[in-house]
Design a protein around this motif. Structure first.
Motif, PDB file in Angstrom:
ATOM      1  N   UNK A 107       1.083  -1.065  -0.057  1.00  0.00           N
ATOM      2  CA  UNK A 107       0.002   0.027  -0.120  1.00  0.00           C
ATOM      3  C   UNK A 107       0.898   1.314  -0.075  1.00  0.00           C
ATOM      4  N   UNK A 108       1.820   1.239  -0.934  1.00  0.00           N
ATOM      5  CA  UNK A 108       2.786   2.474  -0.963  1.00  0.00           C
ATOM      6  C   UNK A 108       2.314   3.650  -2.009  1.00  0.00           C
ATOM      7  N   UNK A 109       3.375   4.048  -2.447  1.00  0.00           N
ATOM      8  CA  UNK A 109       3.118   5.244  -3.250  1.00  0.00           C
ATOM      9  C   UNK A 109       4.591   5.763  -3.818  1.00  0.00           C
ATOM     10  N   UNK A 115       0.953   5.836  -8.996  1.00  0.00           N
ATOM     11  CA  UNK A 115       0.356   5.217 -10.168  1.00  0.00           C
ATOM     12  C   UNK A 115      -1.231   5.267  -9.933  1.00  0.00           C
ATOM     13  N   UNK A 116      -1.994   5.178 -10.772  1.00  0.00           N
ATOM     14  CA  UNK A 116      -3.126   5.356 -10.993  1.00  0.00           C
ATOM     15  C   UNK A 116      -4.105   4.995  -9.574  1.00  0.00           C
ATOM     16  N   UNK A 117      -5.155   5.940  -8.886  1.00  0.00           N
ATOM     17  CA  UNK A 117      -5.532   5.267  -7.682  1.00  0.00           C
ATOM     18  C   UNK A 117      -4.626   5.687  -6.450  1.00  0.00           C
ATOM     19  N   UNK A 118      -3.410   5.955  -6.631  1.00  0.00           N
ATOM     20  CA  UNK A 118      -2.578   5.888  -5.458  1.00  0.00           C
ATOM     21  C   UNK A 118      -2.163   7.472  -5.381  1.00  0.00           C
ATOM     22  N   UNK A 131       6.382  -5.530  -5.812  1.00  0.00           N
ATOM     23  CA  UNK A 131       4.815  -5.762  -5.685  1.00  0.00           C
ATOM     24  C   UNK A 131       3.791  -5.358  -6.852  1.00  0.00           C
ATOM     25  N   UNK A 132       2.844  -4.758  -6.537  1.00  0.00           N
ATOM     26  CA  UNK A 132       2.003  -4.792  -7.725  1.00  0.00           C
ATOM     27  C   UNK A 132       2.646  -3.815  -8.920  1.00  0.00           C
ATOM     28  N   UNK A 133       3.649  -2.855  -8.470  1.00  0.00           N
ATOM     29  CA  UNK A 133       4.575  -2.452  -9.484  1.00  0.00           C
ATOM     30  C   UNK A 133       5.040  -3.053 -10.535  1.00  0.00           C
ATOM     31  N   UNK A 134       5.466  -4.249  -9.964  1.00  0.00           N
ATOM     32  CA  UNK A 134       6.118  -5.477 -10.858  1.00  0.00           C
ATOM     33  C   UNK A 134       5.053  -5.886 -11.814  1.00  0.00           C
ATOM     34  N   UNK A 139      -8.863   7.108  -2.169  1.00  0.00           N
ATOM     35  CA  UNK A 139      -7.681   6.545  -2.552  1.00  0.00           C
ATOM     36  C   UNK A 139      -7.599   5.055  -1.949  1.00  0.00           C
ATOM     37  N   UNK A 140      -8.115   5.065  -0.858  1.00  0.00           N
ATOM     38  CA  UNK A 140      -7.937   3.343  -0.174  1.00  0.00           C
ATOM     39  C   UNK A 140      -8.812   2.447  -1.136  1.00  0.00           C
ATOM     40  N   UNK A 141     -10.064   3.046  -1.660  1.00  0.00           N
ATOM     41  CA  UNK A 141     -10.743   2.127  -2.360  1.00  0.00           C
ATOM     42  C   UNK A 141     -10.462   1.991  -3.689  1.00  0.00           C
ATOM     43  N   UNK A 142      -9.534   2.839  -4.224  1.00  0.00           N
ATOM     44  CA  UNK A 142      -8.900   2.767  -5.517  1.00  0.00           C
ATOM     45  C   UNK A 142      -7.740   1.937  -5.680  1.00  0.00           C
ATOM     46  N   UNK A 143      -6.852   1.938  -4.308  1.00  0.00           N
ATOM     47  CA  UNK A 143      -5.846   1.045  -4.331  1.00  0.00           C
ATOM     48  C   UNK A 143      -6.230  -0.511  -4.282  1.00  0.00           C
ATOM     49  N   UNK A 144      -7.312  -0.718  -3.578  1.00  0.00           N
ATOM     50  CA  UNK A 144      -7.971  -1.885  -3.425  1.00  0.00           C
ATOM     51  C   UNK A 144      -8.568  -2.518  -4.841  1.00  0.00           C
TER      52      UNK A 144
END
Length: 290
Positions: free
Chosen positions: A33-35, A57-60, A98-101, A196-201
């Motif tokens: 859950x970074x940025x 990234x998008x949503x963060x 992580x998700x960035x990968x 933001x948190x919902x977008x991240x999820x």
């Protein structure tokens, strides 16, 4: 470190940079859950040799965060970063965690002309990871949290009591001496931005990955096509062996999809290796480039 907003496909994205624009560009893609600011430990070690570019990234963070799960499919996430690369001297080096990968792999697989070299730090290629998620074994057990994060009420639950549950998720089973209270304040500030948190999820919800039940292999998952998911460029996989979220089986068979692969372990690190030993991570990147 410098920062600014850039327009990508007509939407605002917040970008941090380190180093000289005359250096080769290195696109640095954070995970959950970074940025973008999560690269502030590693980027200073790389900035003499690279122009380090770290977007939210998008949503963060401060970047565009549209409503709706459909806006967080991999094709959209890759298109964002392809647009950012178009503003740079391409092809570029790409580093994802992580998700960035996942986005980094997407760029290498589907926009290969944009990527010179691919570096992944404790992240996974979709094919070996899906195989491990479906097997019903250790990685399946370790990844049960994905289903919890996909729940409709996950954002509300994780944000309760000043994000105490999300902080517990962040810290669970990892060596987080680097995560000081001052730094946690910055993370909470980013998580608290509206929507933001919902977008991240939504990154989890939009993913087609199927997580089996422990001990119950899922055998009806189509085999992902090898020819469509190839990483043609040189690829460095950096790994913290003490990671309890991503296990070694999540990368078994990666060489089938990345024939020019180099694996390097960073001793004494886990999922957050870019925070724990940024100097060693940087040195391994430099050694590989030689």
């Amino acid at each position: 470190m410098d920062s600014r907003f850039v327009d990508l496909n007509g939407r605002p994205f917040f970008v941090r940079t380190w180093g000289s624009e005359d250096n080769p560009p290195l696109l640095m893609l954070h995970g959950f859950p970074e940025y973008g600011g999560a690269w502030s430990d590693l980027a200073p070690f790389l900035a003499d040799r690279f122009y380090c570019i770290a977007p939210d990234q998008r949503g963060y963070g401060q970047s565009w965060a549209p409503d709706g799960v459909e806006n967080y499919t991999l094709s959209h996430l890759v298109a964002d970063m392809a647009a950012l690369i178009s503003t740079l001297k391409s092809p570029v080096n790409v580093l994802g965690h992580d998700w960035g990968a996942s986005v980094a792999y997407g760029l290498a697989m589907f926009r290969g002309q944009l990527v010179d070299r691919l570096i992944v730090a404790n992240g996974v290629h979709p094919a070996p990871f899906q195989r491990a998620l479906a097997a019903g074994k250790a990685q399946t057990r370790a990844s049960q949290y994905i289903n919890r994060l996909r729940a409709p009420d996950a954002a509300a639950a994780l944000s309760e009591d000043n994000f105490s549950k999300l902080e517990h998720f962040f810290r669970h089973g990892m060596g987080l001496d680097w995560l000081t209270e001052d730094r946690m304040v910055k993370y909470r500030d980013e998580w608290a931005r509206p929507g933001r948190l919902d977008a991240m999820l939504n990154w989890y919800r939009a993913s087609p990955l199927v997580v089996a039940k422990p001990g119950k292999p899922q055998t009806d998952i189509p085999e992902l096509p090898i020819n469509r998911l190839q990483v043609p460029c040189p690829h460095l996989l950096l790994w913290g062996d003490e990671d309890i979220a991503l296990l070694p089986e999540s990368t078994e068979g990666l060489e089938t999809f990345a024939p020019n692969l180099t694996r390097v372990s960073i001793p004494g690190t886990d999922h957050w290796l870019h925070h724990e030993k940024p100097d060693l991570v940087a040195n391994e990147i430099f050694n590989w480039l030689k």
